[in-house]
Design an enzyme around this catalytic site. Sequence first.
Site, short mmCIF file in Angstrom:
data_model
loop_
_atom_site.label_atom_id
_atom_site.label_comp_id
_atom_site.label_asym_id
_atom_site.label_seq_id
_atom_site.Cartn_x
_atom_site.Cartn_y
_atom_site.Cartn_z
N LEU A 120 1.05 -1.29 -0.11
CA LEU A 120 -0.08 0.07 -0.13
C LEU A 120 0.90 1.21 -0.04
O LEU A 120 1.97 1.10 0.56
CB LEU A 120 -0.91 0.19 1.17
CG LEU A 120 -1.99 -1.22 1.45
CD1 LEU A 120 -2.59 -0.92 2.64
CD2 LEU A 120 -2.91 -1.20 0.24
N ASP A 121 0.46 2.18 -0.51
CA ASP A 121 1.08 3.65 -0.52
C ASP A 121 1.21 4.15 0.87
O ASP A 121 0.50 3.84 1.95
CB ASP A 121 0.40 4.52 -1.51
CG ASP A 121 0.54 4.36 -2.90
OD1 ASP A 121 1.29 3.46 -3.31
OD2 ASP A 121 -0.35 4.99 -3.68
N ARG A 122 1.97 4.80 1.10
CA ARG A 122 2.37 5.59 2.47
C ARG A 122 1.20 6.10 2.99
O ARG A 122 0.73 5.73 4.34
CB ARG A 122 3.31 6.59 2.60
CG ARG A 122 3.58 7.27 3.66
CD ARG A 122 4.82 8.36 3.82
NE ARG A 122 4.82 9.16 4.82
CZ ARG A 122 5.54 8.92 5.99
NH1 ARG A 122 6.16 7.52 6.00
NH2 ARG A 122 5.49 9.50 6.97
N THR A 144 -2.27 5.24 2.10
CA THR A 144 -3.11 4.45 2.29
C THR A 144 -3.14 3.54 3.40
O THR A 144 -2.07 2.92 3.66
CB THR A 144 -3.17 3.59 1.13
OG1 THR A 144 -3.25 4.27 -0.15
CG2 THR A 144 -4.42 2.42 0.96
N ARG A 175 -5.73 5.65 -7.59
CA ARG A 175 -5.52 7.36 -7.67
C ARG A 175 -5.68 7.71 -9.05
O ARG A 175 -6.29 8.63 -9.47
CB ARG A 175 -3.99 7.48 -6.99
CG ARG A 175 -4.06 7.09 -5.60
CD ARG A 175 -2.71 7.06 -4.95
NE ARG A 175 -2.28 8.36 -4.92
CZ ARG A 175 -1.02 8.79 -4.50
NH1 ARG A 175 -0.33 7.71 -4.30
NH2 ARG A 175 -0.60 10.07 -4.48
#
Length: 291
Positions: free
Chosen positions: A133-135, A137, A233
Amino acid sequence: MKPFQLTYTAKAPSLLREALGDWGISKRTLASVKYGGGQILVNDAEVTVRHPLKKGDAVTVIFPIEEHGKGLSAEDGDLEIVYEDEALLIVEKPPLQNTIPSREHPFGSLANIVAKHFNDHGIPSTLHIATRLDRDTSGLVCIAKNRHIHHMISLQQQEKKMKRRYEALVHGTVEKDAFTITAPIGRKNASIIEREVREDGQFAETEVRVIEKLEGYSHVTLQLNTGRTHQIRVHLAHIGHPLLGDDLYGGKRDLIGRQALHCTELELIHPVSGDSLFFRSSLNRDMQSLV
């Protein structure tokens, strides 16, 4: 530290090499077993892959002990475990935490904390994070405890047998109640981070369903049918509904200080038992307060 091992039963006569392939043991994994300190036993006796199997033979694969990469330090930290067994670890990642270390954030990542957990419990594995997961998220993350298990999960992802669902808050009123975004994604020119929809990009598909239309923004659920970098996104920005808080792709931070995206559901087949697994996660407080 006890090495990870799996035992199979031969259902018909065959060469051991062929049976291992049928059980999902890749050539790369087989090479790591052969040259990295692992073993293959048939009825408790060590053999080569050319060994002929008889129906009912017990085949045990002992995988080599893995070591953390030199760049990954084990660190203390909070780890919210949802599920754990000898093969899998499912955890909740909070927002504003990297999944793996980066140049900007070399410490405090989920990977650093899981490395400490593995060390403390004698788990002979490096980090195999199957669903990053992105930072910004938050939500569910799946971690394999062995290179072979990671390979099996990757096959599920390719065959669309693993399902990941997210909830998000997006700018504007999303008119259609349910639809699919199919648009190829590639790296944006002159950027090492940002992605965009472009003709020469990789195939990407996201299913969208509206949960609720709120004042100035919408609460939606999303299912990833592919796993491209920044896919949700980019796709939402592409249709004119960027995530709240996602200032990289056109979102505003007046209501929330990070991209409003949470992995709420994870569905997969257990790579050892074959059982169906389903995990559900509630929204973090910052997103919950907006819905």
